[in-house]
Design a protein around this motif. Structure first.
Motif, PDB file in Angstrom:
ATOM      1  N   MET B   1       0.719  -1.126   0.138  1.00  0.00           N
ATOM      2  CA  MET B   1       0.077   0.031  -0.168  1.00  0.00           C
ATOM      3  C   MET B   1       0.866   1.436  -0.050  1.00  0.00           C
ATOM      4  N   MET B   2       0.527   2.291  -0.844  1.00  0.00           N
ATOM      5  CA  MET B   2       1.203   3.399  -0.705  1.00  0.00           C
ATOM      6  C   MET B   2       0.643   4.386   0.075  1.00  0.00           C
ATOM      7  N   ARG B   3       1.622   5.288   0.667  1.00  0.00           N
ATOM      8  CA  ARG B   3       1.062   6.525   1.606  1.00  0.00           C
ATOM      9  C   ARG B   3       2.001   7.446   1.333  1.00  0.00           C
ATOM     10  N   LYS B  28      13.818   4.146   4.179  1.00  0.00           N
ATOM     11  CA  LYS B  28      14.293   3.042   3.228  1.00  0.00           C
ATOM     12  C   LYS B  28      13.114   2.966   2.156  1.00  0.00           C
ATOM     13  N   ASN B  29      11.998   3.068   2.973  1.00  0.00           N
ATOM     14  CA  ASN B  29      10.466   2.369   2.141  1.00  0.00           C
ATOM     15  C   ASN B  29      10.129   3.533   1.129  1.00  0.00           C
ATOM     16  N   THR B  30      11.094   4.559   0.854  1.00  0.00           N
ATOM     17  CA  THR B  30      10.696   5.847   0.005  1.00  0.00           C
ATOM     18  C   THR B  30      10.640   4.965  -1.414  1.00  0.00           C
ATOM     19  N   LYS B  31       9.320   5.433  -1.869  1.00  0.00           N
ATOM     20  CA  LYS B  31       9.308   5.141  -3.472  1.00  0.00           C
ATOM     21  C   LYS B  31       9.560   6.216  -4.401  1.00  0.00           C
ATOM     22  N   HIS B  32       8.756   7.337  -4.212  1.00  0.00           N
ATOM     23  CA  HIS B  32       9.005   8.627  -4.968  1.00  0.00           C
ATOM     24  C   HIS B  32       9.103   9.752  -3.975  1.00  0.00           C
ATOM     25  N   ILE B  33       9.919  10.911  -4.381  1.00  0.00           N
ATOM     26  CA  ILE B  33       9.769  12.094  -3.854  1.00  0.00           C
ATOM     27  C   ILE B  33       8.782  12.816  -4.793  1.00  0.00           C
ATOM     28  N   ILE B  34       7.894  13.393  -4.228  1.00  0.00           N
ATOM     29  CA  ILE B  34       6.634  13.879  -4.811  1.00  0.00           C
ATOM     30  C   ILE B  34       6.309  15.641  -4.805  1.00  0.00           C
ATOM     31  N   GLY B  35       7.085  16.028  -3.807  1.00  0.00           N
ATOM     32  CA  GLY B  35       6.906  17.574  -3.587  1.00  0.00           C
ATOM     33  C   GLY B  35       7.824  18.243  -2.658  1.00  0.00           C
ATOM     34  N   ILE B  36       7.688  19.531  -2.732  1.00  0.00           N
ATOM     35  CA  ILE B  36       8.687  20.025  -1.807  1.00  0.00           C
ATOM     36  C   ILE B  36       7.887  21.601  -1.642  1.00  0.00           C
ATOM     37  N   GLU B  37       8.071  21.851  -0.138  1.00  0.00           N
ATOM     38  CA  GLU B  37       7.373  23.078   0.435  1.00  0.00           C
ATOM     39  C   GLU B  37       8.483  23.634   1.065  1.00  0.00           C
ATOM     40  N   LEU B  38       8.239  25.084   1.233  1.00  0.00           N
ATOM     41  CA  LEU B  38       9.244  25.964   1.798  1.00  0.00           C
ATOM     42  C   LEU B  38       8.665  26.659   3.028  1.00  0.00           C
ATOM     43  N   GLY B  39       9.325  27.125   4.107  1.00  0.00           N
ATOM     44  CA  GLY B  39       8.586  27.998   5.031  1.00  0.00           C
ATOM     45  C   GLY B  39       9.574  28.686   5.874  1.00  0.00           C
ATOM     46  N   ILE B 161       6.936  12.617   0.291  1.00  0.00           N
ATOM     47  CA  ILE B 161       7.238  11.309  -0.285  1.00  0.00           C
ATOM     48  C   ILE B 161       6.244  10.323  -0.255  1.00  0.00           C
ATOM     49  N   GLU B 162       6.244   9.475  -0.988  1.00  0.00           N
ATOM     50  CA  GLU B 162       5.710   8.398  -1.030  1.00  0.00           C
ATOM     51  C   GLU B 162       6.098   7.087  -0.812  1.00  0.00           C
TER      52      GLU B 162
END
Lengths: 127, 171
Positions: B1-3, B28-39, B161-162
């Motif tokens: 399952m992806m989260r 270690k279980n990272t599948k993809h990096i999907i976004g970046i936010e800054l603050g 990340i996903e």
């Protein structure tokens, strides 16, 4: 049949740099959690000073130090799009844990303020 | 399952023009990096500095200013690279919006539209990067210090990340 319902839970921040942990319980009839939103009676303080961690059913959805401004929506946003979309989360035991931290920011001096956590849910309609 | 999950990293910037190298550890279980936010947050002055926070609210009446567009305030630049990929995959600015009240005729002497009243929904900046690498390299360069010798602020980088989650009956 599921019907949409919004829940609101409040905490009061009374001291600067205070960290408040509070758990809220959703009704047993709630079947999914669709989104979250944080707002305050003093928007500027929450926007500049607030960070929070949010867990639903012991699962972390936003980590510690996640800025409140990233979960706020201004009045420019259409009402139907104001909640942060979580997809359809199973509430499990129905416990929503909020760990809110007030942080120093020189743009807004501290005053007591209220933080409201709104949760967009779907509940079982008994009819 | 992806989260989806978000990793938060804070960097303290205390010197004008400071360039900071840092690393972000991925599970270690990272599948993809999907976004970046800054603050970021503006901090109180340290002992040796007297920090003047940038002005974000433009309290000038339209009659005086016309419809002048104010330049947004650049605070710094961030670049990220994955160890498994060539070149940087993200380059972004941390900046302060000075034009929240631009063309907002509801504003008057006593009330002006600001970032916290008129911000739109926040969305992460979408990136598509493979999650094979367990480390992200980042470099942040302060630009606010070019014109202001004293700086003291905190930069927050959020990496979405996903992850692959083993199927459980928990949910």
């Amino acid at each position: 049949m599921l019907k949409p319902v919004k829940k609101r839970f409040d905490i009061q921040v009374t001291a600067a740099k205070e960290s408040i942990t509070k758990s809220f319980e959703l009704d047993k009839t709630i079947k999914t959690v669709r989104g979250v939103l944080v707002m305050s009676d003093k928007d500027d303080l929450l926007y500049y000073r607030g960070t929070q961690k949010i867990e639903i059913n012991k699962e972390e959805y936003f980590p510690e130090n996640y800025e409140s401004k990233l979960l706020m929506s201004g009045i420019n946003v259409p009402p139907k799009q104001r909640y942060y979309d979580l997809g359809n989360v199973n509430p499990g035991n129905g416990i929503v844990k909020l760990i809110f931290t007030d942080n120093e920011d020189t743009r807004t001096p501290f005053e007591t303020y209220r933080v409201s956590l709104y949760i967009d849910c779907e509940m079982e309609d008994g009819l | 399952m992806m989260r989806e999950q978000v990793i938060s990293t804070s960097l303290s910037i205390q010197k004008a023009g400071q360039a900071k190298h840092f690393q972000i550890k991925l599970p270690k279980n990272t599948k993809h990096i999907i976004g970046i936010e800054l603050g970021g947050r503006w901090l109180a002055p340290t002992k040796n500095t007297s920090v003047i926070p940038p002005k974000e609210i433009i309290k000038v009446r339209f009659a005086e200013s016309g419809l002048k567009f104010k330049r947004d305030l650049l605070i710094g630049e961030l670049k990220l690279q994955s160890c498994e990929e060539a070149n940087i995959f993200y380059s972004g600015h941390l900046q302060i919006d000075n034009n929240a009240a631009y063309c907002d005729f509801s504003g008057n002497t006593y009330w002006t539209a600001t970032a916290f009243t008129h911000q739109s929904s926040s969305f992460e900046e979408r990136v598509v990067v493979d999650g094979r690498s367990t480390i992200l390299h980042g470099i942040y360069k302060d630009r606010y210090g070019e014109n202001n010798p004293a700086v003291n602020y905190l930069l927050n980088v959020y990496v979405w990340i996903e992850i692959i989650e083993p199927n459980t009956n928990k949910r």
